[in-house]
Design an enzyme around this catalytic site. Structure first.
Site, mmCIF file in Angstrom:
data_model
loop_
_atom_site.group_PDB
_atom_site.id
_atom_site.type_symbol
_atom_site.label_atom_id
_atom_site.label_comp_id
_atom_site.label_asym_id
_atom_site.label_seq_id
_atom_site.Cartn_x
_atom_site.Cartn_y
_atom_site.Cartn_z
ATOM 1 N N ASP A 40 -90.799 41.382 63.703
ATOM 2 C CA ASP A 40 -89.786 41.940 62.804
ATOM 3 C C ASP A 40 -90.352 43.036 61.902
ATOM 4 O OD1 ASP A 40 -91.366 40.550 61.087
ATOM 5 O OD2 ASP A 40 -89.802 39.237 60.306
ATOM 6 N N GLY A 41 -91.618 43.398 62.115
ATOM 7 C CA GLY A 41 -92.204 44.496 61.343
ATOM 8 C C GLY A 41 -93.016 44.052 60.144
ATOM 9 N N GLU A 42 -92.964 42.769 59.792
ATOM 10 C CA GLU A 42 -93.752 42.311 58.639
ATOM 11 C C GLU A 42 -95.245 42.398 58.961
ATOM 12 O OE1 GLU A 42 -92.452 38.412 57.484
ATOM 13 O OE2 GLU A 42 -90.485 39.134 56.828
ATOM 14 N N ARG A 99 -99.258 61.309 42.779
ATOM 15 C CA ARG A 99 -98.605 62.478 42.174
ATOM 16 C C ARG A 99 -97.383 62.085 41.354
ATOM 17 N NH1 ARG A 99 -98.353 66.457 47.239
ATOM 18 N NH2 ARG A 99 -98.098 64.470 48.309
ATOM 19 N N GLN A 100 -96.952 60.827 41.460
ATOM 20 C CA GLN A 100 -95.833 60.350 40.624
ATOM 21 C C GLN A 100 -96.421 59.540 39.475
ATOM 22 O OE1 GLN A 100 -92.344 58.791 42.713
ATOM 23 N NE2 GLN A 100 -93.341 59.314 44.623
ATOM 24 N N LYS A 196 -98.422 78.235 39.458
ATOM 25 C CA LYS A 196 -97.547 77.809 40.560
ATOM 26 C C LYS A 196 -96.269 77.200 39.999
ATOM 27 C CE LYS A 196 -98.407 73.758 42.700
ATOM 28 N NZ LYS A 196 -99.141 72.778 43.488
ATOM 29 N N ARG A 198 -92.667 75.071 41.197
ATOM 30 C CA ARG A 198 -92.073 74.320 42.311
ATOM 31 C C ARG A 198 -90.558 74.387 42.141
ATOM 32 N NH1 ARG A 198 -95.294 72.112 46.032
ATOM 33 N NH2 ARG A 198 -97.188 71.002 45.453
ATOM 34 N N THR A 227 -98.042 69.635 52.306
ATOM 35 C CA THR A 227 -97.278 70.572 53.154
ATOM 36 C C THR A 227 -98.099 71.825 53.455
ATOM 37 O OG1 THR A 227 -96.366 71.745 51.254
ATOM 38 C CG2 THR A 227 -95.101 69.860 52.067
HETATM 39 C C1 R5P Z 1 -100.529 69.087 42.828
HETATM 40 O O1 R5P Z 1 -99.551 69.715 42.876
HETATM 41 C C2 R5P Z 1 -101.623 68.901 43.797
HETATM 42 O O2 R5P Z 1 -102.807 69.132 43.092
HETATM 43 C C3 R5P Z 1 -101.597 69.740 45.063
HETATM 44 O O3 R5P Z 1 -101.717 71.102 44.736
HETATM 45 C C4 R5P Z 1 -100.360 69.526 45.864
HETATM 46 O O4 R5P Z 1 -100.084 68.169 45.958
HETATM 47 C C5 R5P Z 1 -100.471 70.125 47.253
HETATM 48 O O5 R5P Z 1 -99.280 69.877 47.940
HETATM 49 P P1 R5P Z 1 -98.729 70.874 49.048
HETATM 50 O O6 R5P Z 1 -99.816 71.046 50.076
HETATM 51 O O7 R5P Z 1 -97.515 70.176 49.589
HETATM 52 O O8 R5P Z 1 -98.351 72.148 48.379
#
Ligand code: R5P
Length: 319
Positions: A40-42, A99-100, A196, A198, A227
């Site tokens: 079941d995935g557990e 990151r959160q 930067k 976002r 990414t």
């Molecule tokens: C904060 O923003 C982090 O230090 C990285 O720069 C970020 O997580 C890189 O993420 P991505 O490759 O998606 O831009």
């Protein structure tokens, strides 16, 4: 706590290669543990070796698929606790959800804290980790946290290239501290900062650069490449501002789907990454710098109660 007679290292499925490299450096074998799934995935964990009273180190980065790997880690900790391990250290070279770590808007979770609670409640006595996005995450734990850095190992690889006229680049304001640290291991380098924005999650746009990059070899230093948007946007902006070449040094290769291909086509000559996350074959422009010896030495020092600070301070040879 009774005296811990022996080290037991075990691995989940997230990065068995790293755990095996660590075990090889420590001249030990990994404990026999089955980590699989019920139909079941557990998550199912069976520890086949006797670990009663042992100093147990569970190697499991919470890399993608993060929820799967996190749950494996928690169930392994629980299994070790119920098998009467003397002490349990969660070795989480990449800490997913890091990151959160704060609310940027109302009604958001602080998932990095939730993960800290989960690891602690599961029964870990210590955490060993590498390059947290924000060192304040250490404070989310009420157990000891050993927070290593890959900056020295990455800087040694950049030094080995004997580049001239280097500028180290923080790809966002949050990375400045990390770059300062990286610089302490470099022969000579200037520093620049990219601003930067976002506009949307997982999108990166450069709004400016502080520092002189014209005619220089730029080395972008970051903790995560996910990414690839941050590295690519920074590299393009650096070249547009006169940088001659761009390289990068990044600790955690999260590499979201499509990122490796996008980065291969980007104007970045080489991207040094570490093995905190398993990515299988390492295609160009990536080059892997292993942290296995560093982590194995940290395990040894934790077991014998020896300070870890010189592993990071630059006063000992790179391990
Ligand atoms: C904060 O923003 C982090 O230090 C990285 O720069 C970020 O997580 C890189 O993420 P991505 O490759 O998606 O831009």
């Amino acid at each position: 706590m009774p005296s811990l007679q022996r080290i037991v290292m075990m691995s989940g499925n997230a990065n068995r290669q790293l755990a095996e490299r660590m075990a090889a450096h420590a001249k030990r074998r990994l404990a026999d543990v089955t980590v699989s799934r019920f139909r079941d995935g557990e998550t199912q964990v069976i520890i086949n070796d006797d670990i009663r009273g042992a100093d147990v180190f569970i190697v499991q980065p919470t890399s993608p698929p993060v929820n799967e790997h996190l749950m494996e880690l928690l169930v392994m900790i629980d299994a070790a606790r119920r098998a009467s391990a003397g002490r349990i250290t969660a070795v989480v070279p990449y800490y997913g959800y890091m990151r959160q770590e704060k609310k940027t808007e109302g009604r958001e979770p602080i998932s990095a804290k939730l993960v800290a609670n989960l690891i602690t409640v599961a029964g870990a006595h210590r955490l060993l980790t590498v390059d947290l996005t924000n060192a304040a995450i250490e404070g989310f734990f009420d157990i000891p946290v050993d927070h290593l850095s890959a900056m020295r190992h990455l800087a040694e690889r950049i030094n080995a290239l004997r580049l001239q006229n280097v500028v180290l680049v923080a790809p966002d304001v949050g990375a400045v501290r990390r770059v300062e640290r990286f610089r302490t291991y470099m022969r000579e380098a200037d520093v620049a900062v990219v601003f930067k924005d976002r506009p949307r999650p997982d999108e990166a746009v450069v709004s400016g650069i502080v520092g002189n990059v014209a005619g220089k070899t730029a080395v972008i230093v970051d903790d995560i490449v996910s990414t690839g948007g941050t590295l690519i946007a920074a590299a393009e902006a650096l070249l547009a501002n006169g940088a001659e070449r761009v390289l990068a040094a990044v600790t955690h290769p999260v590499l979201a789907p499509g990122a490796a291909e996008r980065l291969a086509a980007a104007p970045i000559e080489k991207i040094f990454i570490t093995d905190t996350i398993a990515i299988g074959d390492v295609p160009p422009p990536f080059e892997m710098v292993s942290l296995a010896a560093l982590l194995a030495e940290a395990v040894n020092r934790i077991h014998y109660g020896i300070s870890l600070s010189e592993l990071m301070s630059g006063s000992s040879p790179v391990v």
